[in-house]
Design a protein around this motif. Sequence first.
Motif, PDB file in Angstrom:
ATOM      1  N   PRO A   1       0.823  -1.226   0.000  1.00 15.36           N
ATOM      2  CA  PRO A   1       0.000   0.000   0.000  1.00 15.36           C
ATOM      3  C   PRO A   1       0.856   1.275   0.000  1.00 15.36           C
ATOM      4  O   PRO A   1       0.494   2.263  -0.637  1.00 15.36           O
ATOM      5  CB  PRO A   1      -0.832  -0.104   1.283  1.00 15.36           C
ATOM      6  CG  PRO A   1      -0.820  -1.530   1.662  1.00 15.36           C
ATOM      7  CD  PRO A   1       0.455  -2.103   1.124  1.00 15.36           C
ATOM      8  N   VAL A   2       1.995   1.261   0.673  1.00 13.45           N
ATOM      9  CA  VAL A   2       2.851   2.444   0.710  1.00 13.45           C
ATOM     10  C   VAL A   2       3.407   2.718  -0.692  1.00 13.45           C
ATOM     11  O   VAL A   2       3.421   3.863  -1.154  1.00 13.45           O
ATOM     12  CB  VAL A   2       3.995   2.262   1.743  1.00 13.45           C
ATOM     13  CG1 VAL A   2       5.035   3.361   1.609  1.00 13.45           C
ATOM     14  CG2 VAL A   2       3.428   2.211   3.148  1.00 13.45           C
ATOM     15  N   ILE A   3       3.837   1.698  -1.375  1.00 14.57           N
ATOM     16  CA  ILE A   3       4.361   1.856  -2.741  1.00 14.57           C
ATOM     17  C   ILE A   3       3.262   2.357  -3.670  1.00 14.57           C
ATOM     18  O   ILE A   3       3.479   3.245  -4.489  1.00 14.57           O
ATOM     19  CB  ILE A   3       4.972   0.536  -3.241  1.00 14.57           C
ATOM     20  CG1 ILE A   3       6.244   0.226  -2.454  1.00 14.57           C
ATOM     21  CG2 ILE A   3       5.272   0.613  -4.729  1.00 14.57           C
ATOM     22  CD1 ILE A   3       6.849  -1.125  -2.758  1.00 14.57           C
ATOM     23  N   ALA A   4       2.067   1.801  -3.546  1.00 10.81           N
ATOM     24  CA  ALA A   4       0.952   2.213  -4.405  1.00 10.81           C
ATOM     25  C   ALA A   4       0.613   3.686  -4.179  1.00 10.81           C
ATOM     26  O   ALA A   4       0.393   4.447  -5.138  1.00 10.81           O
ATOM     27  CB  ALA A   4      -0.269   1.337  -4.144  1.00 10.81           C
ATOM     28  N   VAL A   5       0.590   4.115  -2.914  1.00 10.87           N
ATOM     29  CA  VAL A   5       0.300   5.510  -2.602  1.00 10.87           C
ATOM     30  C   VAL A   5       1.397   6.412  -3.158  1.00 10.87           C
ATOM     31  O   VAL A   5       1.120   7.480  -3.721  1.00 10.87           O
ATOM     32  CB  VAL A   5       0.115   5.707  -1.073  1.00 10.87           C
ATOM     33  CG1 VAL A   5       0.100   7.180  -0.709  1.00 10.87           C
ATOM     34  CG2 VAL A   5      -1.165   5.030  -0.613  1.00 10.87           C
ATOM     35  N   ALA A   6       2.656   6.010  -3.036  1.00  7.90           N
ATOM     36  CA  ALA A   6       3.776   6.810  -3.541  1.00  7.90           C
ATOM     37  C   ALA A   6       3.703   6.955  -5.062  1.00  7.90           C
ATOM     38  O   ALA A   6       3.923   8.044  -5.613  1.00  7.90           O
ATOM     39  CB  ALA A   6       5.105   6.185  -3.124  1.00  7.90           C
ATOM     40  N   VAL A   7       3.355   5.880  -5.761  1.00  6.23           N
ATOM     41  CA  VAL A   7       3.246   5.931  -7.221  1.00  6.23           C
ATOM     42  C   VAL A   7       2.105   6.863  -7.639  1.00  6.23           C
ATOM     43  O   VAL A   7       2.253   7.684  -8.548  1.00  6.23           O
ATOM     44  CB  VAL A   7       3.057   4.508  -7.805  1.00  6.23           C
ATOM     45  CG1 VAL A   7       2.637   4.558  -9.265  1.00  6.23           C
ATOM     46  CG2 VAL A   7       4.332   3.703  -7.647  1.00  6.23           C
ATOM     47  N   VAL A   8       0.978   6.761  -6.984  1.00  4.13           N
ATOM     48  CA  VAL A   8      -0.162   7.625  -7.302  1.00  4.13           C
ATOM     49  C   VAL A   8       0.194   9.089  -7.024  1.00  4.13           C
ATOM     50  O   VAL A   8      -0.128   9.983  -7.814  1.00  4.13           O
ATOM     51  CB  VAL A   8      -1.415   7.179  -6.519  1.00  4.13           C
ATOM     52  CG1 VAL A   8      -2.523   8.213  -6.626  1.00  4.13           C
ATOM     53  CG2 VAL A   8      -1.890   5.830  -7.017  1.00  4.13           C
ATOM     54  N   LEU A   9       0.876   9.348  -5.918  1.00  5.64           N
ATOM     55  CA  LEU A   9       1.272  10.704  -5.563  1.00  5.64           C
ATOM     56  C   LEU A   9       2.257  11.283  -6.595  1.00  5.64           C
ATOM     57  O   LEU A   9       2.097  12.420  -7.038  1.00  5.64           O
ATOM     58  CB  LEU A   9       1.888  10.727  -4.164  1.00  5.64           C
ATOM     59  CG  LEU A   9       2.292  12.088  -3.631  1.00  5.64           C
ATOM     60  CD1 LEU A   9       1.070  12.991  -3.496  1.00  5.64           C
ATOM     61  CD2 LEU A   9       2.998  11.951  -2.298  1.00  5.64           C
ATOM     62  N   LEU A  10       3.241  10.505  -6.977  1.00  6.07           N
ATOM     63  CA  LEU A  10       4.201  10.967  -7.995  1.00  6.07           C
ATOM     64  C   LEU A  10       3.517  11.219  -9.339  1.00  6.07           C
ATOM     65  O   LEU A  10       3.829  12.187 -10.035  1.00  6.07           O
ATOM     66  CB  LEU A  10       5.339   9.957  -8.156  1.00  6.07           C
ATOM     67  CG  LEU A  10       6.363   9.916  -7.033  1.00  6.07           C
ATOM     68  CD1 LEU A  10       7.349   8.775  -7.248  1.00  6.07           C
ATOM     69  CD2 LEU A  10       7.108  11.235  -6.955  1.00  6.07           C
ATOM     70  N   LEU A  11       2.608  10.358  -9.700  1.00  6.47           N
ATOM     71  CA  LEU A  11       1.873  10.530 -10.949  1.00  6.47           C
ATOM     72  C   LEU A  11       1.037  11.810 -10.915  1.00  6.47           C
ATOM     73  O   LEU A  11       1.028  12.588 -11.882  1.00  6.47           O
ATOM     74  CB  LEU A  11       0.979   9.309 -11.197  1.00  6.47           C
ATOM     75  CG  LEU A  11       0.265   9.245 -12.538  1.00  6.47           C
ATOM     76  CD1 LEU A  11       1.279   9.195 -13.665  1.00  6.47           C
ATOM     77  CD2 LEU A  11      -0.642   8.036 -12.601  1.00  6.47           C
TER      78      LEU A  11
END
Length: 166
Positions: free
Chosen positions: A23-33
């Motif tokens: 979940p942390v990686i998914a949130v980071a990817v969405v935030l960067l996008l």
Amino acid sequence: MVDEEQAGEVVETPPERKSRKLPVIAVAVVLLLALGIGGYLWQSRQPASGGAGKSARKEAKAELYLPLDPAFVVNFRDAGSLRYLQVGVTLMSHDPAALEVAKSADPVIRDALVALFSDQDFAIIGDTAGRQKLQADALAAVRKIVKARLGRPGIDALYFTSFVMQ
């Protein structure tokens, strides 16, 4: 006896935690996008007002060159011997109108430069400082001719593209 008691005891291990990495990686990817898309949209709006001014300044500052062909060949005397000088000259300007004036005044410019080059001393132009002074004098002569016809000097630089002395 202590060993027997410890051996009989079952050590309970705490239950394994669920991995929180996904979940942390998914949130980071969405935030960067989201940041990337927002930055792109913000950047695409900025040049809309000043983009035309920048391209106009780049076009106005483009260096334009005019080679004066054929190369100048002059002879001059030096301490009783006959010397030859061949000089290739190219004019540089940021003003297309100045180069057009220089093209139309080519015979006048060539005459002034031939007179300047043939009036030189071999010992002086054999040195780097002498060549630089000759180059500055040639630029001043060309600017004077262009200014008389255009109203402004217009020529920014004069380059010796070849310089052969014999």
